[in-house]
Design a protein around this motif. Structure first.
Motif, PDB file in Angstrom:
ATOM      1  N   ARG A 177      -1.817  -2.308   0.018  1.00 37.50           N
ATOM      2  CA  ARG A 177      -0.679  -2.572   0.914  1.00 37.50           C
ATOM      3  C   ARG A 177      -0.632  -1.560   2.050  1.00 37.50           C
ATOM      4  NH1 ARG A 177       2.277  -2.886  -3.998  1.00 37.50           N
ATOM      5  NH2 ARG A 177       3.667  -1.177  -3.357  1.00 37.50           N
ATOM      6  N   ARG A 178      -0.839  -0.309   1.718  1.00 39.20           N
ATOM      7  CA  ARG A 178      -0.801   0.736   2.754  1.00 39.20           C
ATOM      8  C   ARG A 178      -1.919   0.528   3.776  1.00 39.20           C
ATOM      9  NH1 ARG A 178       0.270   6.059  -1.108  1.00 39.20           N
ATOM     10  NH2 ARG A 178       2.503   5.686  -1.455  1.00 39.20           N
ATOM     11  N   GLN A 219      -1.501  -3.676  -5.592  1.00 35.59           N
ATOM     12  CA  GLN A 219      -2.096  -2.350  -5.412  1.00 35.59           C
ATOM     13  C   GLN A 219      -1.467  -1.649  -4.199  1.00 35.59           C
ATOM     14  OE1 GLN A 219      -6.452  -2.095  -5.861  1.00 35.59           O
ATOM     15  NE2 GLN A 219      -6.426  -4.272  -6.357  1.00 35.59           N
ATOM     16  N   VAL A 220      -0.873  -0.510  -4.453  1.00 30.17           N
ATOM     17  CA  VAL A 220      -0.196   0.235  -3.386  1.00 30.17           C
ATOM     18  C   VAL A 220      -1.172   0.604  -2.272  1.00 30.17           C
ATOM     19  CG1 VAL A 220       1.054   2.349  -2.817  1.00 30.17           C
ATOM     20  CG2 VAL A 220       1.549   1.155  -4.953  1.00 30.17           C
ATOM     21  N   GLU A 245       7.262  -5.027   1.810  1.00 30.45           N
ATOM     22  CA  GLU A 245       6.134  -5.011   0.887  1.00 30.45           C
ATOM     23  C   GLU A 245       6.624  -5.397  -0.497  1.00 30.45           C
ATOM     24  OE1 GLU A 245       3.908  -1.397   0.791  1.00 30.45           O
ATOM     25  OE2 GLU A 245       3.968  -1.099   2.976  1.00 30.45           O
ATOM     26  N   GLY A 296       5.086  -5.634  -4.773  1.00 28.84           N
ATOM     27  CA  GLY A 296       4.001  -5.368  -5.710  1.00 28.84           C
ATOM     28  C   GLY A 296       3.820  -6.426  -6.766  1.00 28.84           C
TER      29      GLY A 296
END
Length: 216
Positions: A15-16, A11-12, A33, A35
């Motif tokens: 991560r952010r 999930q972006v 990073e 995915g």
């Protein structure tokens, strides 16, 4: 550059969020990073981080296999792995620890514990907060009812006692206070226990100590 971290989560937004939490500390930098599990393995091998934060459920290669390839005794270039997941399930916790994970953190734990887990993994000491470690180990191992392989080398009575204290979630300082010995002496005993049990870290000591009945 401080502590170098790779974040692997499908999930972006997750991560952010983790990147913001970690890099706000000043001594932690996210160097990559990924995915999915396959990208995670490639990114770790390219960037050589100090710690990889790995989700369990990812495409192509799941987090358990990523952990095994990065943190097990057979890993070519071992990396500290902290599993960060939504799922507090037996089939995830126990294999992750057995594969060499330096911690198992639930995503709902919040930023303070995330940062603590990264720093603890680098230090090789308290890998997650003691109460979480104890709760997970009690849930995973239960009573020492099944047959477990004996240690590579017999532990002394003092080492057995200290292994039990580690399994209860005590730090070296706590153990030293309880047993009226110096923290340095505790550290020496812990290193001997780790070698005799054939494990990589304190979590490994705790898992094995629960299995062998040392934790009381």
């Amino acid at each position: 550059m401080g502590i170098r971290v790779v974040i692997a989560d499908d999930q972006v937004a997750v991560r952010r969020g983790m990147r913001r939490m970690l890099e706000a500390q000043g001594d932690i930098v996210v160097v990559g990073e990924a995915g999915d599990g396959r990208s995670a393995l490639r990114t770790v091998r390219e960037t050589r981080p100090d710690v990889a934060l790995v989700d369990i459920r990812m495409p192509y290669v799941d987090g358990l296999e990523v952990t095994r390839q990065l943190a097990s005794p057979e890993a070519e270039l071992p990396v500290k792995v902290v599993v960060v997941t939504t799922f507090d399930l037996d089939e995830y916790v126990y294999p992750a620890l057995r594969h060499g994970a330096s911690g198992f953190l639930l995503k709902r734990s919040g930023p303070a514990l995330l940062v603590e887990a990264v720093r603890a993994a680098v230090a090789g000491d308290s890998l997650i907060s003691p109460e979480v470690t104890v709760r997970l180990l009690r849930h995973v191992t239960g009573p020492p009812a099944r047959t477990v392989a004996a240690p590579r080398e017999a532990l002394t009575p003092r080492e057995t006692e200290i292994a039990g204290k580690v399994a209860q979630g005590l730090t070296n300082a706590d153990i030293a206070t309880e047993l009226f010995i110096s923290p340095g002496t505790v550290k020496t005993h812990v290193a001997a226990v780790q070698r005799k049990l054939g494990v990589r870290n304190r979590v490994g000591i705790a898992v094995t100590a629960w299995e062998l009945g040392y934790a009381g």
